[in-house]
Design a protein around this motif. Structure first.
Motif, PDB file in Angstrom:
ATOM      1  N   VAL A  36       0.880  -1.179   0.000  1.00 13.95           N
ATOM      2  CA  VAL A  36       0.000   0.000   0.000  1.00 13.95           C
ATOM      3  C   VAL A  36       0.915   1.226   0.000  1.00 13.95           C
ATOM      4  CG1 VAL A  36      -1.959   1.123   1.119  1.00 13.95           C
ATOM      5  CG2 VAL A  36      -1.650  -1.347   1.347  1.00 13.95           C
ATOM      6  N   ASP A  37       1.585   1.420  -1.118  1.00 12.34           N
ATOM      7  CA  ASP A  37       2.594   2.470  -1.208  1.00 12.34           C
ATOM      8  C   ASP A  37       2.613   3.031  -2.625  1.00 12.34           C
ATOM      9  OD1 ASP A  37       5.233   3.764  -1.627  1.00 12.34           O
ATOM     10  OD2 ASP A  37       5.597   3.082   0.427  1.00 12.34           O
ATOM     11  N   ALA A  63       2.706  -7.998  -3.608  1.00 10.51           N
ATOM     12  CA  ALA A  63       1.884  -7.581  -4.744  1.00 10.51           C
ATOM     13  C   ALA A  63       1.862  -6.057  -4.830  1.00 10.51           C
ATOM     14  CB  ALA A  63       0.466  -8.119  -4.598  1.00 10.51           C
ATOM     15  N   LEU A  64       1.629  -5.529  -6.034  1.00 10.25           N
ATOM     16  CA  LEU A  64       1.572  -4.099  -6.332  1.00 10.25           C
ATOM     17  C   LEU A  64       2.922  -3.404  -6.124  1.00 10.25           C
ATOM     18  CD1 LEU A  64      -1.968  -3.039  -5.034  1.00 10.25           C
ATOM     19  CD2 LEU A  64      -1.268  -3.922  -7.263  1.00 10.25           C
ATOM     20  N   ALA A  83      -6.410  -3.752  -5.399  1.00  7.50           N
ATOM     21  CA  ALA A  83      -6.282  -4.327  -4.059  1.00  7.50           C
ATOM     22  C   ALA A  83      -7.449  -5.255  -3.730  1.00  7.50           C
ATOM     23  CB  ALA A  83      -6.180  -3.207  -3.018  1.00  7.50           C
ATOM     24  N   LEU A  84      -8.664  -4.854  -4.080  1.00  2.00           N
ATOM     25  CA  LEU A  84      -9.828  -5.697  -3.786  1.00  2.00           C
ATOM     26  C   LEU A  84      -9.757  -7.016  -4.550  1.00  2.00           C
ATOM     27  CD1 LEU A  84     -12.733  -3.076  -3.683  1.00  2.00           C
ATOM     28  CD2 LEU A  84     -11.772  -4.358  -1.768  1.00  2.00           C
ATOM     29  N   TYR A 106      -4.804   5.478   0.255  1.00  3.77           N
ATOM     30  CA  TYR A 106      -5.147   4.161  -0.290  1.00  3.77           C
ATOM     31  C   TYR A 106      -5.960   3.358   0.725  1.00  3.77           C
ATOM     32  CZ  TYR A 106      -1.880   4.569  -4.287  1.00  3.77           C
ATOM     33  OH  TYR A 106      -1.243   4.934  -5.448  1.00  3.77           O
ATOM     34  N   TYR A 107      -5.490   3.343   1.965  1.00  3.19           N
ATOM     35  CA  TYR A 107      -6.239   2.633   3.009  1.00  3.19           C
ATOM     36  C   TYR A 107      -7.642   3.226   3.167  1.00  3.19           C
ATOM     37  CZ  TYR A 107      -2.022   0.285   4.802  1.00  3.19           C
ATOM     38  OH  TYR A 107      -0.905  -0.494   4.954  1.00  3.19           O
ATOM     39  N   LYS A 108      -7.714   4.550   3.166  1.00  5.22           N
ATOM     40  CA  LYS A 108      -9.006   5.224   3.338  1.00  5.22           C
ATOM     41  C   LYS A 108      -9.973   4.837   2.226  1.00  5.22           C
ATOM     42  CE  LYS A 108     -10.922   9.781   4.441  1.00  5.22           C
ATOM     43  NZ  LYS A 108     -12.092   9.755   3.559  1.00  5.22           N
ATOM     44  N   SER A 109      -9.452   4.666   1.008  1.00  8.11           N
ATOM     45  CA  SER A 109     -10.325   4.288  -0.102  1.00  8.11           C
ATOM     46  C   SER A 109     -10.938   2.906   0.118  1.00  8.11           C
ATOM     47  CB  SER A 109      -9.545   4.312  -1.422  1.00  8.11           C
ATOM     48  OG  SER A 109      -8.680   3.186  -1.550  1.00  8.11           O
ATOM     49  N   LEU A 110     -10.221   2.038   0.806  1.00  8.56           N
ATOM     50  CA  LEU A 110     -10.750   0.705   1.094  1.00  8.56           C
ATOM     51  C   LEU A 110     -11.765   0.745   2.230  1.00  8.56           C
ATOM     52  CD1 LEU A 110      -7.472  -1.412   0.849  1.00  8.56           C
ATOM     53  CD2 LEU A 110      -9.332  -1.335  -0.808  1.00  8.56           C
TER      54      LEU A 110
END
Length: 307
Positions: A36-37, A63-64, A83-84, A106-110
């Motif tokens: 998540v970066d 991943a990513l 991510a999902l 990114y975390y907030k979007s999830l």
């Protein structure tokens, strides 16, 4: 939430020790890592982003990581979609997704979902910039105040990037950014355990950041940026080149600043990034368990939370 599969979020500021803890979780428990970066996605940007080494990624695949050329853009929406899909795939294999990194948006979007904001439009943005050149940004800010007074209060007249985006959203969609941001997508269907790791003392984090930047310089960061700069198609306005450290090194290679100033600015920029990350985390609205960077029991604390 008990009916949903489990996932782990391991958040924290830069240089807080996330990678080492994540690798231990991935190698000793049934976890797979998703980065998540927003900097680790770029190929050829390894040293300045403190990317996990090839040996570390062989031990615990991430991943990513290394998914895009630095010339390419990657939005929050791209991340959420990727991510999902990865989380669902990991769960289908009977493992636990372990999301690790410091890009809090990114975390907030999830957690909160995304608003249906329109994609950027180069033609609309160019039109707005042309108007601003003729009329001035104060006039553009006045226009925003008429269509979206809430956003106008939040966005300063001297912030043309955000001001332009707010006007662009309205011209494309016919709705204000304030109205659109109140609409959210569905929350993720996972039972997420959220952790944040950081040193207890701010001075300790600052020392870790400084030492890591010095280590980057000693292990070839300058040569890494020279290679990127030599491509000729990359420039400082690209998201990839705005990553902390890269802009300062680029300026040094352009002869704008000397080596000591580059090092000083790079360390300061990284500390400012860490401060923003900590501000996000202190205001986190969902349940968050804090871990101390030097605590040898962090692994056990995370594992205990799953029982």
């Amino acid at each position: 939430m008990h009916k949903y599969p489990s996932a782990i979020f391991l958040m924290g500021p830069t240089a807080s020790g996330k990678t080492d803890l994540a690798i231990r979780l991935a190698t000793q428990e049934n976890c797979e890592i998703i980065s998540v970066d927003s900097a680790l996605i770029y190929k050829g940007m390894d040293i300045g982003t403190a990317k996990p080494t090839l040996a570390e990624r062989k031990l615990a695949p991430h991943a990513l990581v290394d998914i895009l050329d630095p010339l390419q853009a990657y939005s929050v929406g791209n991340f959420r979609e990727d991510a999902l899909a990865l989380m669902a795939s990991i769960c289908a294999r009977g493992k636990t997704p372990l999301l690790v990194g410091g890009t809090m948006l990114y975390y907030k979007s999830l957690i909160d979902g995304l608003s249906p904001l329109p994609q950027a439009c180069a033609d609309t943005r160019a039109q707005i910039e042309s108007e601003a050149a003729q009329l001035g940004w104060q006039v553009m800010h006045d226009k925003l105040a008429q269509i979206d007074p809430v956003a106008a209060l939040r966005i300063h007249v001297n912030d043309p990037q955000r001001l332009s985006r707010a006007l662009e959203v309205y011209r494309i969609s016919g709705k204000s950014m304030t109205d659109l941001t109140q609409i959210k997508s569905e929350p993720i269907p996972f039972n997420v355990r959220q952790f944040a790791i950081a040193p207890q003392e701010k001075t300790t984090l600052h020392q870790r950041i400084e030492q890591r930047f010095i280590n980057m310089l000693e292990t070839g960061f300058e040569d890494e940026v020279r290679k990127l700069k030599a491509r000729k198609d990359l420039h400082l306005d690209l998201p990839a080149m705005r990553c902390v450290g890269y802009r300062q090194m680029w300026q040094y290679l352009e002869g704008e600043i000397d080596h000591d100033e580059m090092q000083f600015r790079g360390i300061v920029a990284t500390r400012q990034l860490a401060k923003r990350q900590m501000t996000w985390l202190r205001g986190w609205k969902t349940e968050l368990t804090w871990l101390e960077s030097e605590d040898p029991c962090n692994f056990d604390k995370i594992m205990k939370s799953s029982t």
